[in-house]
Structure formats: C-alpha cells, structure tokens
Design a protein around this motif. Structure first.
Motif, PDB file in Angstrom:
ATOM      1  N   PRO A  56       0.830  -1.210   0.000  1.00 25.18           N
ATOM      2  CA  PRO A  56       0.000   0.000   0.000  1.00 25.18           C
ATOM      3  C   PRO A  56       0.863   1.259   0.000  1.00 25.18           C
ATOM      4  N   GLU A  57       0.237   2.370  -0.352  1.00 18.03           N
ATOM      5  CA  GLU A  57       0.958   3.638  -0.381  1.00 18.03           C
ATOM      6  C   GLU A  57       1.591   3.925   0.980  1.00 18.03           C
ATOM      7  N   GLY A  58       2.856   4.258   0.963  1.00 18.57           N
ATOM      8  CA  GLY A  58       3.582   4.528   2.196  1.00 18.57           C
ATOM      9  C   GLY A  58       4.224   3.305   2.817  1.00 18.57           C
ATOM     10  N   GLY A  59       3.902   2.125   2.315  1.00 23.39           N
ATOM     11  CA  GLY A  59       4.496   0.902   2.839  1.00 23.39           C
ATOM     12  C   GLY A  59       5.941   0.747   2.374  1.00 23.39           C
ATOM     13  N   ARG A  60       6.779   0.245   3.247  1.00 26.68           N
ATOM     14  CA  ARG A  60       8.195   0.055   2.926  1.00 26.68           C
ATOM     15  C   ARG A  60       8.614  -1.353   3.345  1.00 26.68           C
ATOM     16  N   ALA A  61       9.401  -1.991   2.489  1.00 22.31           N
ATOM     17  CA  ALA A  61       9.880  -3.346   2.769  1.00 22.31           C
ATOM     18  C   ALA A  61      11.395  -3.338   2.905  1.00 22.31           C
ATOM     19  N   GLY A  62      11.895  -4.167   3.814  1.00 24.63           N
ATOM     20  CA  GLY A  62      13.323  -4.329   4.015  1.00 24.63           C
ATOM     21  C   GLY A  62      13.666  -5.800   4.088  1.00 24.63           C
TER      22      GLY A  62
END
Length: 334
Positions: A59-65
């Motif tokens: 989703p918008e604003g989601g970040r994955a690491g």
C-alpha cells in the motif's frame, strides 16, 4: 539445490495514526520449484502483507526491508520497470476478492488477453484465442461466449476462475494464491482448490497458498508456516507440524476447527461446552512490543514471555516453533 524463491529477514513497515509500524517482522523462508507452501493465521497476522511485499504491491507509504531473491534477483532492490516485467509473467497472484480485483469496466476477455499481449507480444486476435483456451482450462462453460461478459455478469465462482486464468496466462514460475476461496460456497471452494492443485501439479510451478482453512493447507501444501502479529511462530513440513503442534497459538487454531455437528446437550442431558476459541484479538501494529506478541492471549505465558523474545525451538531438523513453553504446549490434549 538453489531455491526458486529465498526470503530473508523480510520486514514491512506501514504508516499508521501512531507513526510507522511493522506489519511483517523478520519473515524468512525458501521455496523450491514445484513446492507448495501454506501460510495460515488469523486476519491481521501479516499473511497478505507478506504476499504483497513479494509482488512489490505494498500500500501507499508501505516500505519493505530485507531480501527477496527470485531466481538470483533481489526483488526488493529491483526498479518498477523490472517488477512490471515480472508481475503477471513469471510471478502471478490470485487476489482475495475477484469482484474488486477485476476491472468492472472491461470485458473479461480483454483482461485475460492483456498480460498475453504485454508479456508475450501476441496480437489482439491471438490473445483472444488464447483467452478462450485459458477459460476452458479453468472450467468455464462456453468460454468463447463468456469472453465479452463483464465481471458483474458472472457468479462468484466464475469470477474466481477468471482470476485464475489471468494468473496462469503466461505460465508463471511462482503463483501466490491469497485466500482464493473467500466468499464462495463449500462446493465451489472445493472445485477452485482442486483446480489450483491440478494446475500446479501439471505445470510444476511453485505455489504459496494463504488460507484460514487448515484443512485446505493439510491437503494441498508440503510445508506450512503459522503467522502471528507479523512473525512466523511455527513452521515445518505439514505432516510434522500438524502431528506435533508446539506453539500455543497454533494449537489454539487447531482446537477452534469445527468438527461434526454438535448437539446442544450430551447423552446425559447436560449442555455441551462451546467450541474452543482463542481469547482476545490480534494486537494493533503500534502496540507490538519486543517480546512474544501472543503472551496476553496465551494460557501458558509466564513473565519472561512479556520481556524477552522466545528462541526458535527445533522439534526436528525442519520443524521449529518460536516459544518458551513448547514442552508445556505439546503436553496439552489436542
């Protein structure tokens, strides 16, 4: 053997009213070609968010690491052009609700043909003929006549079959099925799951099956991961895990499975106890602490469960659970 997909320490952060919060916390697993992995857990446990992170569709604003390596390429480091080349081509996903995933303004034939024209370079006519073959493959009656139908003109089971046809159009190497039988009646559920199973077996693709239904996972998957509050709390081969549940949350899920219809009273006339349930709800993302997120709902919890992250306890070389109290949990009656 090099895995088809290797996920290492995957984290997903989402914006909330309380600031960024982790929806997926340190998920790691490998998936071989032709293997089926089941992911189970309550709503809000991070199953779908894990799948969306693999597809690059957060989703918008989601970040994955972390690292998500698909055939040697880290998807989290790939640009949007590369992801667009992979999605619908070598990676495909059957989304949870076809009525909101299919475009209501386009005929289903055009929607199935789109990935064929984009990734395979087929002409409009060629893609249309291939769409007919795909609809026939997934069991749609009179497929040529259905090409010009809009999604609202189809039943729920037919729409789900259309979603499967779209996902399989380019013969992907990895298919993610996120609750593929949501809102379908039991008979149609069985047909859809049998269809997915047969297609996976015949093509040799890998499958990640996300489901609330433990019976479905038992029949379909070789390995299973139980997720809670964004973490994997138990994982291993399906037969080993289901035969020797070691995490209290996993045992709670199994205890809550309805069996045969139960009479209101037993043979002596006394009321039967209600179906077991897990008390409480999955905690909000912003409320997750550094220790075991299940501690407040667990009947076996002790002080260290609320202060220290439990270790991974191995019950066999491939079956493990993240819990301080695995021995106590395993001693409970099923």
């Amino acid at each position: 053997m090099t895995p088809l997909l290797s996920v290492k320490d995957l984290h997903v952060s989402l914006p909330t009213a309380h600031g960024p919060a982790e929806a997926v916390r340190g998920v790691s697993f490998d998936l071989q070609k032709g293997e089926t992995l089941g992911i189970v857990g309550e709503s809000g446990c991070g199953k779908s968010m894990t799948a969306l992170a693999l597809m690059g569709l957060l989703p918008e604003g989601g970040r994955a690491g972390g690292h998500v390596v698909f055939q040697g390429e880290d998807l989290l480091a790939a640009d949007e052009a590369k992801l667009c080349d992979l999605r619908g081509n070598r990676l495909a996903m059957i989304f949870q609700e076809p009525m909101t995933s299919l475009n209501p303004l386009h005929r289903i034939g055009d929607q199935i043909a789109e990935p064929l024209r984009l990734h395979r370079g087929l002409s409009r006519r060629q893609a249309r003929e291939q769409a007919v073959a795909l609809l026939d493959r997934v069991g749609i009656a009179h497929p040529r006549e259905r090409l010009d139908a809009y999604p609202h003109q189809l039943s729920g089971g037919q729409r789900q079959r259309v979603m499967i046809a779209m996902a399989l159009s380019c013969d992907p190497e990895l298919l993610i099925a996120d609750e593929p039988t949501t809102a379908l009646d039991v008979t149609i559920q069985g047909q859809i799951l049998d269809l997915i199973h047969d297609l996976v077996e015949s093509s040799g693709m890998a499958l990640i099956l996300i489901s609330h239904d433990l019976g479905v996972v038992a029949e379909t998957a070789q390995r299973v991961m139980v997720m809670y509050a964004g973490r994997i709390v138990e994982a291993g081969p399906v037969r080993e895990v289901f035969a020797d549940l070691a995490h209290p949350y996993a045992r709670g899920l199994f205890a809550a499975i309805p069996g045969l219809p139960r009479a209101a009273k037993d043979a002596t006339g006394y009321p039967r106890p209600p179906l077991p349930t897990i008390p409480g709800v999955v905690p909000e993302l912003h409320a997750l602490g550094p220790a075991c997120a299940f501690a407040d709902r667990c009947g076996l919890s002790e002080p260290r469960c609320r202060t220290d992250m439990p270790p991974d306890v191995f019950l066999s070389p491939r079956h493990w659970a993240k819990c301080w109290r695995t021995d106590a949990a395993r001693s409970l009656l099923p």
